[in-house]
Design an enzyme around this catalytic site. Structure first.
Site, PDB file in Angstrom:
ATOM      1  N   LYS A 116       0.838  -1.209   0.000  1.00  0.00           N
ATOM      2  CA  LYS A 116       0.000   0.000   0.000  1.00  0.00           C
ATOM      3  C   LYS A 116       0.872   1.257   0.000  1.00  0.00           C
ATOM      4  O   LYS A 116       0.547   2.240  -0.666  1.00  0.00           O
ATOM      5  CB  LYS A 116      -0.950  -0.039   1.208  1.00  0.00           C
ATOM      6  CG  LYS A 116      -2.100  -1.001   0.950  1.00  0.00           C
ATOM      7  CD  LYS A 116      -2.800  -1.477   2.192  1.00  0.00           C
ATOM      8  CE  LYS A 116      -3.769  -2.602   1.858  1.00  0.00           C
ATOM      9  NZ  LYS A 116      -4.218  -3.349   3.036  1.00  0.00           N
ATOM     10  N   GLN A 173      -3.113  -1.914  10.387  1.00  0.00           N
ATOM     11  CA  GLN A 173      -3.128  -3.276   9.846  1.00  0.00           C
ATOM     12  C   GLN A 173      -3.545  -4.290  10.905  1.00  0.00           C
ATOM     13  O   GLN A 173      -3.124  -4.207  12.057  1.00  0.00           O
ATOM     14  CB  GLN A 173      -1.733  -3.619   9.299  1.00  0.00           C
ATOM     15  CG  GLN A 173      -1.643  -4.934   8.572  1.00  0.00           C
ATOM     16  CD  GLN A 173      -2.490  -4.976   7.297  1.00  0.00           C
ATOM     17  OE1 GLN A 173      -2.596  -4.010   6.563  1.00  0.00           O
ATOM     18  NE2 GLN A 173      -3.114  -6.114   7.030  1.00  0.00           N
ATOM     19  N   ASP A 202     -10.531   2.319   5.918  1.00  0.00           N
ATOM     20  CA  ASP A 202     -11.175   1.015   5.697  1.00  0.00           C
ATOM     21  C   ASP A 202     -12.693   1.079   5.840  1.00  0.00           C
ATOM     22  O   ASP A 202     -13.377   0.085   5.606  1.00  0.00           O
ATOM     23  CB  ASP A 202     -10.652   0.004   6.737  1.00  0.00           C
ATOM     24  CG  ASP A 202      -9.407  -0.707   6.248  1.00  0.00           C
ATOM     25  OD1 ASP A 202      -9.239  -0.811   5.023  1.00  0.00           O
ATOM     26  OD2 ASP A 202      -8.614  -1.143   7.098  1.00  0.00           O
TER      27      ASP A 202
END
Ligand SMILES: NC(=O)c1ccc[n+]([C@@H]2O[C@H](COP(=O)([O-])OP(=O)(O)OC[C@H]3O[C@@H](n4cnc5c(N)ncnc54)[C@H](OP(=O)(O)O)[C@@H]3O)[C@@H](O)[C@H]2O)c1
Length: 287
Positions: free
Chosen positions: A53, A97, A120
């Site tokens: 990412k 994460q 997210d």
């Protein structure tokens, strides 16, 4: 007869093509989008995801500050890092994460993220916004699935969609998304799970079947309506080997299907960057 394939990469490419000039516009205002990543511990797949990412952010001209906490970091340590990023004007969105090390309360960490910086779309405020139809970051994989169906001109409105799995990453948010009153949604959505032992009865009559269970090979040809649409989102990894929910033989029964590799994954990444750019645009205000 083999199904028509619906790879995710062309869908992701179209999303990125839309984002590039928007990122350029933000850069020219002196506000390059900033995607912060937080990694706690040394889980190798997690480190790989984060690095991927960050590379993509760099390639797109976004900033990508990174916080790497030791494997013994406490919940308080992770929350402190998140709060620093909340307060950092150069950070428009952040990704913490997961899975987190076992001593870290991931729910508490998630609650600490500023909902407007939640790339997210998993913060309760954003799940609530999704349920209420209020604009905000939408969970990336569900948004990618809607984009795939729209890209390949699969009619969704008024059709029978069956989702296998009610998980918080895919099944639950996707069921809300596809039942919303919008031209690329507006479907009759059914969600099945382990509490529905006769789930094949539902999937066999689905116009669109979405597999989001994480049980390798559970969707077999006899579970698919001939000529129907199949989207494979659930996967399990064994080492670096990807094991999809949808058995390869379904390609002989379905009319349209995502490939077992390169299906939903590329669109998940594209939607993460769409959430980032939208967050940056909201924070920058009118040009
Ligand atoms: N492709 C991508 O980009 C991407 C991104 C994120 C996640 N994923 C994958 O998507 C999958 C789903 O993730 P998630 O977090 O949304 O869900 P999850 O928390 O892993 O839950 C799985 C769901 O599947 C249901 N299920 C499991 N076995 C079943 C069975 N034998 N029969 C019927 N239902 C069954 C479970 O039912 P119960 O609720 O009754 O237990 C549960 O609702 C995972 O495999 C994950 O790795 C893929």
């Amino acid at each position: 007869m083999s199904a028509v394939m619906m790879p995710g990469q062309p869908v992701a490419d179209a999303v990125f093509a839309d984002l590039v000039p928007r990122i350029e516009a933000l850069r020219s205002q002196g506000r390059p989008p900033g995607l912060a990543t937080v990694l706690d511990g040394d889980d190798e797949p997690s480190a790989r995801y984060v690095a991927m990412k960050m590379r993509k952010a760099e390639e797109l001209g976004c900033n990508s500050p990174h916080v790497h906490l030791p494997a013994d970091a406490t919940t308080a340590d992770v929350i402190e890092a998140v709060q620093r990023l909340n307060a950092d004007d150069g950070v428009d969105a952040m990704l913490v994460q997961h899975p987190a090390p076992p001593q870290v309360d991931f729910d508490a960490v998630l609650m600490a993220v500023d909902p407007d910086k939640d790339v997210d779309g998993m913060h309760p405020t954003n799940v609530g916004r999704l349920a209420l139809g209020i604009p905000g970051p939408v969970s990336c994989t569900p948004a990618g699935i809607e984009a795939i169906l729209a890209h390949y001109a699969v009619p969704v409105a008024g059709r029978d969609v069956v989702i296998v799995g009610r998980g918080v990453t895919i099944g639950r948010p996707l069921s809300i998304l596809l039942s919303q009153k919008r031209p690329t949604a507006n479907a009759a959505v059914t969600v099945v799970h382990t509490g529905v032992p006769d789930w094949p009865e539902y999937t066999r009559r689905a116009d669109i079947l979405v597999a989001a269970a994480g049980v390798p090979g559970m969707i077999r040809p006899e579970h698919v309506r001939p000529g129907g649409v199949v989207v494979g989102a659930g996967v399990r990894y064994e080492g670096r080997t990807l094991l999809p929910d949808v058995d390869e033989a379904c390609e002989e029964v379905a009319g349209w299907i995502t490939p077992r590799v390169g299906g939903v994954g590329p669109t998940t990444l594209a939607m993460l960057f769409r959430n980032l750019v939208e967050a940056a645009e909201r924070r920058a205000g009118p040009a």
